[in-house]
Design an enzyme around this catalytic site. Structure first.
Site, PDB file in Angstrom:
ATOM      1  CB  ILE A 164     -15.825   2.612  -1.059  1.00 48.72           C
ATOM      2  CG1 ILE A 164     -15.770   1.324  -1.905  1.00 48.72           C
ATOM      3  CG2 ILE A 164     -16.787   2.464   0.125  1.00 48.72           C
ATOM      4  CD1 ILE A 164     -17.082   0.875  -2.522  1.00 48.72           C
ATOM      5  CE1 TYR A 181      -4.948   1.698  -2.114  1.00 45.62           C
ATOM      6  CE2 TYR A 181      -5.870   1.431  -4.307  1.00 45.62           C
ATOM      7  CZ  TYR A 181      -6.008   1.383  -2.932  1.00 45.62           C
ATOM      8  OH  TYR A 181      -7.208   1.002  -2.387  1.00 45.62           O
ATOM      9  CE  LYS A 225      -5.296  -1.804  -1.161  1.00 54.25           C
ATOM     10  NZ  LYS A 225      -5.753  -2.365   0.116  1.00 54.25           N
ATOM     11  CG  ASN A 247     -10.538  -2.595   5.810  1.00 49.97           C
ATOM     12  OD1 ASN A 247     -10.880  -2.759   4.636  1.00 49.97           O
ATOM     13  ND2 ASN A 247     -10.843  -1.506   6.490  1.00 49.97           N
ATOM     14  CB  SER A 261      -8.158  -1.950  -4.786  1.00 51.39           C
ATOM     15  OG  SER A 261      -8.611  -0.910  -5.637  1.00 51.39           O
TER      16      SER A 261
HETATM   17  N1  LIG Z   1     -12.256   3.994  -0.454  1.00 54.49           N
HETATM   18  C1  LIG Z   1     -12.109   3.359  -1.592  1.00 54.49           C
HETATM   19  O1  LIG Z   1     -12.611   3.819  -2.632  1.00 54.49           O
HETATM   20  C2  LIG Z   1     -11.375   2.049  -1.638  1.00 54.49           C
HETATM   21  C3  LIG Z   1     -11.406   1.309  -2.830  1.00 54.49           C
HETATM   22  C4  LIG Z   1     -10.741   0.083  -2.891  1.00 54.49           C
HETATM   23  C5  LIG Z   1     -10.074  -0.385  -1.778  1.00 54.49           C
HETATM   24  N2  LIG Z   1     -10.039   0.352  -0.644  1.00 54.49           N
HETATM   25  C6  LIG Z   1      -9.308  -0.205   0.500  1.00 54.49           C
HETATM   26  O2  LIG Z   1     -10.163  -0.297   1.607  1.00 54.49           O
HETATM   27  C7  LIG Z   1      -9.385  -0.284   2.806  1.00 54.49           C
HETATM   28  C8  LIG Z   1      -9.953   0.731   3.737  1.00 54.49           C
HETATM   29  O3  LIG Z   1      -9.729   2.009   3.129  1.00 54.49           O
HETATM   30  P1  LIG Z   1     -10.641   3.286   3.384  1.00 54.49           P
HETATM   31  O4  LIG Z   1     -11.136   3.754   2.086  1.00 54.49           O
HETATM   32  O5  LIG Z   1     -11.587   3.035   4.510  1.00 54.49           O
HETATM   33  O6  LIG Z   1      -9.466   4.283   3.793  1.00 54.49           O
HETATM   34  P2  LIG Z   1      -9.284   5.209   5.061  1.00 54.49           P
HETATM   35  O7  LIG Z   1      -8.033   5.990   4.834  1.00 54.49           O
HETATM   36  O8  LIG Z   1     -10.545   5.932   5.292  1.00 54.49           O
HETATM   37  O9  LIG Z   1      -9.053   4.124   6.197  1.00 54.49           O
HETATM   38  C9  LIG Z   1      -7.860   3.367   6.212  1.00 54.49           C
HETATM   39  C10 LIG Z   1      -7.729   2.719   7.558  1.00 54.49           C
HETATM   40  O10 LIG Z   1      -6.427   2.101   7.610  1.00 54.49           O
HETATM   41  C11 LIG Z   1      -5.850   2.413   8.851  1.00 54.49           C
HETATM   42  N3  LIG Z   1      -4.399   2.450   8.775  1.00 54.49           N
HETATM   43  C12 LIG Z   1      -3.629   3.115   7.879  1.00 54.49           C
HETATM   44  N4  LIG Z   1      -2.335   2.955   8.186  1.00 54.49           N
HETATM   45  C13 LIG Z   1      -2.270   2.163   9.278  1.00 54.49           C
HETATM   46  C14 LIG Z   1      -1.202   1.634  10.063  1.00 54.49           C
HETATM   47  N5  LIG Z   1       0.069   1.918   9.805  1.00 54.49           N
HETATM   48  N6  LIG Z   1      -1.519   0.846  11.130  1.00 54.49           N
HETATM   49  C15 LIG Z   1      -2.810   0.573  11.417  1.00 54.49           C
HETATM   50  N7  LIG Z   1      -3.855   1.052  10.715  1.00 54.49           N
HETATM   51  C16 LIG Z   1      -3.581   1.828   9.656  1.00 54.49           C
HETATM   52  C17 LIG Z   1      -6.381   3.806   9.192  1.00 54.49           C
HETATM   53  O11 LIG Z   1      -6.308   4.065  10.574  1.00 54.49           O
HETATM   54  C18 LIG Z   1      -7.825   3.713   8.711  1.00 54.49           C
HETATM   55  O12 LIG Z   1      -8.661   3.175   9.705  1.00 54.49           O
HETATM   56  C19 LIG Z   1      -7.939   0.009   2.364  1.00 54.49           C
HETATM   57  O13 LIG Z   1      -7.216  -1.202   2.284  1.00 54.49           O
HETATM   58  C20 LIG Z   1      -8.128   0.606   0.982  1.00 54.49           C
HETATM   59  O14 LIG Z   1      -6.997   0.459   0.171  1.00 54.49           O
HETATM   60  C21 LIG Z   1     -10.669   1.558  -0.542  1.00 54.49           C
END
Ligand SMILES: NC(=O)c1ccc[n+]([C@@H]2O[C@H](COP(=O)([O-])OP(=O)(O)OC[C@H]3O[C@@H](n4cnc5c(N)ncnc54)[C@H](O)[C@@H]3O)[C@@H](O)[C@H]2O)c1
Length: 166
Positions: free
Chosen positions: A103, A70, A74, A5, A57
């Site tokens: 999200i 990005y 993805k 994730n 995504s």
């Molecule tokens: N928020 C959105 O709208 C959305 C939409 C589609 C996909 N996503 C995907 O969902 C996933 C979670 O994203 P989110 O929105 O919670 O983002 P966020 O930035 O809030 O959380 C990302 C998480 O990834 C961890 N992380 C980042 N780099 C890291 C590393 N080098 N080592 C270990 N952990 C690491 C961070 O500590 C954090 O817990 C991601 O893969 C993101 O691409 C998010």
């Protein structure tokens, strides 16, 4: 069960990105998934089966503008998911991905702030009337990891409030 994730979102079109942005996006969004799957798979195979859920995504399926690093990572997560599922389904390893839309997480908050927009602006882009909640994606991940999803393998499941079809 393995859930890949962690992710980062380096914004910009091609000319705005640095090679480091590109390298880091692949290191965290794609390479980490590769290494973790390689580490976990032998144990799952020995156990007679397992479940992997990757976070892709909707932008990996339908690219949004100015997020090339990005979006490409993805898309790689989505293809990796399908390839792994195809290769290891005979060993009863179920590999699926969630493809979230907008999200409400710290990643999204940072993007909204940088773009000078508000959450309400994003809510209006979603046919469902609002962006998604992290727990709504978590529920889908939990389902895909569970025995309830016993025949799901190689699926890219969109969770977007219908934004993907808007
Ligand atoms: N928020 C959105 O709208 C959305 C939409 C589609 C996909 N996503 C995907 O969902 C996933 C979670 O994203 P989110 O929105 O919670 O983002 P966020 O930035 O809030 O959380 C990302 C998480 O990834 C961890 N992380 C980042 N780099 C890291 C590393 N080098 N080592 C270990 N952990 C690491 C961070 O500590 C954090 O817990 C991601 O893969 C993101 O691409 C998010």
């Amino acid at each position: 069960m393995l859930c890949n994730n962690a992710g980062i979102n380096r914004r910009g079109n091609l000319l705005a990105l640095t090679p480091e942005d590109w390298r880091l996006s692949f290191a965290i969004n794609v390479d980490a998934m590769f290494h973790l799957c390689q580490a976990a798979l032998p144990h799952m195979i020995a156990a007679g089966g397992g479940a992997i859920v990757n976070t892709a995504s909707q932008w990996g399926l339908y690219p949004a503008p100015n997020h090339i690093a990005y979006n490409v990572t993805k898309a790689a997560v989505a293809s990796f998911t399908q390839n792994l599922a195809r290769d290891y389904a005979p060993q009863k390893i179920r590999v699926n991905a969630v493809c979230p839309g907008e999200i409400h997480t710290p990643m999204l908050e940072a993007g909204v702030k940088r773009a000078g927009r508000t959450i309400a602006d994003l809510d209006r882009l979603v046919p469902f009337g609002r962006i998604g909640k992290p727990e709504e994606v978590a529920a889908l991940v939990a389902f895909l990891a569970s025995d309830e999803a016993a025949f799901m393998c190689g699926s890219l499941v969109e969770i977007t409030g219908a934004q993907a079809v808007a």
